[in-house]
Design a protein around this motif. Structure first.
Motif, mmCIF file in Angstrom:
data_model
loop_
_atom_site.group_PDB
_atom_site.id
_atom_site.type_symbol
_atom_site.label_atom_id
_atom_site.label_comp_id
_atom_site.label_asym_id
_atom_site.label_seq_id
_atom_site.Cartn_x
_atom_site.Cartn_y
_atom_site.Cartn_z
ATOM 1 N N ALA A 296 -4.269 0.417 11.296
ATOM 2 C CA ALA A 296 -3.822 0.395 9.906
ATOM 3 C C ALA A 296 -2.480 -0.314 9.767
ATOM 4 C CB ALA A 296 -3.729 1.810 9.359
ATOM 5 N N ALA A 297 -1.580 -0.092 10.715
ATOM 6 C CA ALA A 297 -0.279 -0.747 10.669
ATOM 7 C C ALA A 297 -0.429 -2.255 10.803
ATOM 8 C CB ALA A 297 0.628 -0.205 11.778
ATOM 9 N N ALA A 298 -1.293 -2.679 11.729
ATOM 10 C CA ALA A 298 -1.534 -4.108 11.903
ATOM 11 C C ALA A 298 -2.191 -4.711 10.662
ATOM 12 C CB ALA A 298 -2.410 -4.336 13.129
ATOM 13 N N ILE B 199 -7.259 0.384 6.896
ATOM 14 C CA ILE B 199 -6.273 1.178 6.165
ATOM 15 C C ILE B 199 -6.906 2.447 5.593
ATOM 16 C CG2 ILE B 199 -4.812 1.203 4.103
ATOM 17 C CD1 ILE B 199 -4.181 -1.764 4.723
ATOM 18 N N LEU B 200 -8.096 2.308 5.022
ATOM 19 C CA LEU B 200 -8.740 3.484 4.437
ATOM 20 C C LEU B 200 -9.083 4.520 5.500
ATOM 21 C CD1 LEU B 200 -11.138 1.946 1.749
ATOM 22 C CD2 LEU B 200 -8.861 2.916 1.445
ATOM 23 N N GLY C 252 -14.630 -9.878 1.385
ATOM 24 C CA GLY C 252 -14.599 -11.141 2.100
ATOM 25 C C GLY C 252 -14.027 -10.940 3.484
ATOM 26 N N PRO C 253 -13.448 -11.985 4.070
ATOM 27 C CA PRO C 253 -12.937 -11.898 5.440
ATOM 28 C C PRO C 253 -11.839 -10.865 5.655
ATOM 29 C CG PRO C 253 -13.186 -14.187 4.768
ATOM 30 C CD PRO C 253 -13.406 -13.362 3.538
ATOM 31 N N ARG C 254 -11.143 -10.461 4.577
ATOM 32 C CA ARG C 254 -10.087 -9.460 4.754
ATOM 33 C C ARG C 254 -10.561 -8.024 4.504
ATOM 34 N NH1 ARG C 254 -4.775 -11.600 1.677
ATOM 35 N NH2 ARG C 254 -6.263 -12.106 0.036
ATOM 36 N N THR C 255 -11.835 -7.850 4.215
ATOM 37 C CA THR C 255 -12.355 -6.504 3.984
ATOM 38 C C THR C 255 -12.193 -5.587 5.196
ATOM 39 O OG1 THR C 255 -13.889 -7.225 2.253
ATOM 40 C CG2 THR C 255 -14.429 -5.189 3.398
ATOM 41 N N PRO C 256 -12.343 -6.064 6.439
ATOM 42 C CA PRO C 256 -12.090 -5.164 7.569
ATOM 43 C C PRO C 256 -10.677 -4.583 7.560
ATOM 44 C CG PRO C 256 -13.318 -7.077 8.330
ATOM 45 C CD PRO C 256 -12.921 -7.355 6.902
ATOM 46 N N LEU C 257 -9.704 -5.328 7.050
ATOM 47 C CA LEU C 257 -8.345 -4.800 6.958
ATOM 48 C C LEU C 257 -8.300 -3.626 5.991
ATOM 49 C CD1 LEU C 257 -6.329 -8.163 6.678
ATOM 50 C CD2 LEU C 257 -6.884 -6.875 8.747
ATOM 51 N N VAL C 258 -9.055 -3.735 4.899
ATOM 52 C CA VAL C 258 -9.134 -2.643 3.921
ATOM 53 C C VAL C 258 -9.723 -1.394 4.577
ATOM 54 C CG1 VAL C 258 -10.215 -1.888 1.768
ATOM 55 C CG2 VAL C 258 -9.326 -4.227 1.961
ATOM 56 N N ILE C 259 -10.795 -1.571 5.355
ATOM 57 C CA ILE C 259 -11.422 -0.432 6.017
ATOM 58 C C ILE C 259 -10.470 0.186 7.033
ATOM 59 C CG2 ILE C 259 -13.388 0.344 7.379
ATOM 60 C CD1 ILE C 259 -14.073 -0.498 4.521
ATOM 61 N N MET D 141 0.843 -1.188 0.000
ATOM 62 C CA MET D 141 0.000 0.000 0.000
ATOM 63 C C MET D 141 0.875 1.232 0.000
ATOM 64 S SD MET D 141 -1.765 2.565 1.665
ATOM 65 C CE MET D 141 -1.278 2.341 3.351
ATOM 66 N N LEU D 142 0.534 2.182 -0.846
ATOM 67 C CA LEU D 142 1.316 3.405 -1.011
ATOM 68 C C LEU D 142 0.466 4.605 -0.676
ATOM 69 C CD1 LEU D 142 3.724 5.082 -2.204
ATOM 70 C CD2 LEU D 142 2.519 4.922 -4.388
ATOM 71 N N LEU D 143 1.012 5.511 0.117
ATOM 72 C CA LEU D 143 0.381 6.803 0.295
ATOM 73 C C LEU D 143 1.409 7.841 -0.075
ATOM 74 C CD1 LEU D 143 -2.087 8.405 1.322
ATOM 75 C CD2 LEU D 143 -0.923 8.572 3.507
ATOM 76 N N ALA D 144 1.162 8.599 -1.132
ATOM 77 C CA ALA D 144 2.140 9.574 -1.596
ATOM 78 C C ALA D 144 1.780 10.943 -1.059
ATOM 79 C CB ALA D 144 2.156 9.611 -3.125
ATOM 80 N N GLY D 145 2.805 11.639 -0.541
ATOM 81 C CA GLY D 145 2.607 13.015 -0.135
ATOM 82 C C GLY D 145 2.058 13.192 1.265
ATOM 83 N N CYS D 146 1.867 12.088 2.038
ATOM 84 C CA CYS D 146 1.304 12.223 3.377
ATOM 85 C C CYS D 146 2.107 11.431 4.382
ATOM 86 C CB CYS D 146 -0.149 11.747 3.414
ATOM 87 S SG CYS D 146 -1.241 12.748 2.409
#
Length: 331
Positions: A32-34, A323-324, A314-321, A1-6
Motif C-alpha cells: 500500500a505504501a508503494a 491500498i484498499l 486501467g493499468p493503475r487499478t492494481p495500485l487501488v486494490i 489518500m486519507l484514512l481517518a481514525g485508523c
C-alpha cells in the motif's frame, strides 16, 4: 489518500509490480505504501523494453456497431483518460497528440486539450490531425464524432469499463485497434500478476462492509453505490462486501437516506477525494444524516482515492486494490 481514525499512511516504496508478499499486515502495508507513492507521482509505468511497432492496417469492431479500419497509428488521440493511460502504458505515449479533460497524469498534462467541460470539440480534434481516435460509448456529442468521421479519421468506440473484468477486455481491444496485440497481451499479464499479488494480502476471515458514496456537496448530490456502481467490483476484489449491494440496492446509485445507511451498516466508507472535500472532509461528512450512526461514522473510517484513479479501471487499478486491501481491513 486519507484514512481517518485508523492511523496515518506510510510512505516509501516504488510501485506495486512484482511478486506479492505473504498475507500479513506488513506485506499489505508495504504494498500500500508503494502504491500510494506511485499514485502521488501520478505517472505511468510503461511496459519494459522497446516500444512496440504497430502492425497495420487492421479492421476492428467498434462498440457503435461499425467496423473500423485503422491504417496509421502515428497520431493517436484518446478521448478518455483511462484509454489514454492504456495507450501510454502500451508504450505508445509518444504518438499521442492530444488529451481529454480526464487524462490528468503527468505524461499527458501538457498535451493539447480537446474537450470543453466533458464535450468533445471536433474542431480541436481535427486541428491536431489525428490518424486514429479512440472514444467511449459515452463520449459526445454525437455530432462531434460524426464530424470527425466525415473528415476521414477512423474513430474506434469502446465500451466503458465498470468492473475488474473489463480491464483486460479494454486493454486487448485498444492494443488490437493500434496494431500491437502482443503488447496488449503482455500488459494484461502484468496487470493480472499485480492484481493477484495485491489480493494475496487479504487477511483470512476479514469481510468488512464498505459503502461507496458519490458526493458533490456544491451540487447537492448525495448518492450511495449499489450493484453496478463500479466500486462494487473493486470492493469485492479487495476481499470486502459492498454494503449498498448487500443491503439490496440493485441500482448503481441511490440517493442517500438515513434509512439506507442504517440498513447498509458499513464498517468503512469509500469515496473520491474531491467528493470528500466537497462536503468539508470527514467532519462535514459526519453531518450528513445517518452517517454518524453507522459503524464507519462512529469510527471515522473513511478511505478516499483520487477521482480519476479510483474508477479508472486501467493499468493503475492494481495500485487501488493494494491500498484498499490494506486500508479497509485495518483495525
Amino acid at each position: 489518500m486519507l484514512l481517518a481514525g485508523c492511523g496515518g499512511t506510510a510512505g516509501g516504496g516504488t510501485g506495486s509490480g512484482g511478486t506479492g508478499t505473504a498475507s500479513t499486515p506488513a506485506g499489505a502495508s508495504a504494498r500500500a505504501a508503494a502504491a500510494r507513492e506511485q499514485l502521488e507521482r501520478n505517472t505511468i509505468v510503461p511496459l519494459e523494453g522497446e516500444a512496440p511497432t504497430p502492425g497495420l492496417p487492421v479492421t476492428v469492431d467498434s462498440s457503435d456497431g461499425r467496423k473500423v479500419t485503422v491504417e496509421d497509428a502515428s497520431r493517436i488521440l484518446p478521448l478518455n483518460g483511462g484509454v489514454a493511460e492504456i495507450v501510454f502504458t502500451l508504450g505508445l505515449g509518444d504518438r499521442v497528440v492530444g488529451r481529454d479533460i480526464t487524462a490528468t497524469f503527468e505524461e499527458a498534462k501538457n498535451l493539447p486539450l480537446v474537450t470543453k467541460a466533458h464535450d468533445v470539440s471536433a474542431e480541436s480534434v481535427l486541428s491536431l490531425k489525428p490518424t486514429v481516435v479512440l472514444a467511449d460509448t459515452d463520449t459526445g456529442p454525437d455530432e462531434a464524432l460524426d464530424h470527425i468521421r466525415d473528415a476521414g479519421v477512423p474513430v474506434v468506440v469502446l465500451d466503458p469499463a465498470t468492473e475488474l473484468a473489463d480491464v483486460s477486455t479494454r486493454t486487448t481491444r485498444i492494443a488490437e485497434a493500434l496494431g500491437v496485440p502482443g503488447a496488449g497481451q503482455a500488459l494484461n499479464e502484468r496487470i493480472d500478476g499485480e492484481l493477484a499479488a495485491a489480493r494475496a494480502n487479504v487477511p483470512e476471515g476479514s469481510r468488512p462492509k464498505v459503502a461507496f458514496l458519490y458526493l458533490r456537496g456544491s451540487a447537492a448530490v448525495y448518492l450511495i453505490g449499489g450493484e453496478g456502481s463500479g466500486a462494487d467490483s473493486l470492493v469485492e476484489a479487495a476481499g470486502a462486501v459492498d454494503a449498498g449491494k448487500a443491503s439490496g440496492l440493485d441500482q448503481p446509485f441511490t440517493p442517500i437516506t438515513s434509512e439506507a445507511l442504517v440498513k447498509a451498516q458499513p464498517d468503512v466508507i469509500l469515496m473520491m477525494t474531491k467528493g470528500l472535500e466537497s462536503v468539508g472532509g470527514v467532519d462535514g461528512l459526519q453531518e450528513i444524516p445517518g452517517i454518524a450512526q453507522t459503524p464507519a461514522g462512529l469510527d471515522r473510517r473513511v478511505v478516499d482515492l483520487e477521482d480519476g484513479v479510483l474508477l479508472g479501471y486501467g493499468p493503475r487499478t492494481p495500485l487501488v486494490i493494494d491500498i484498499l486491501v490494506d486500508r479497509i481491513h485495518a483495525k
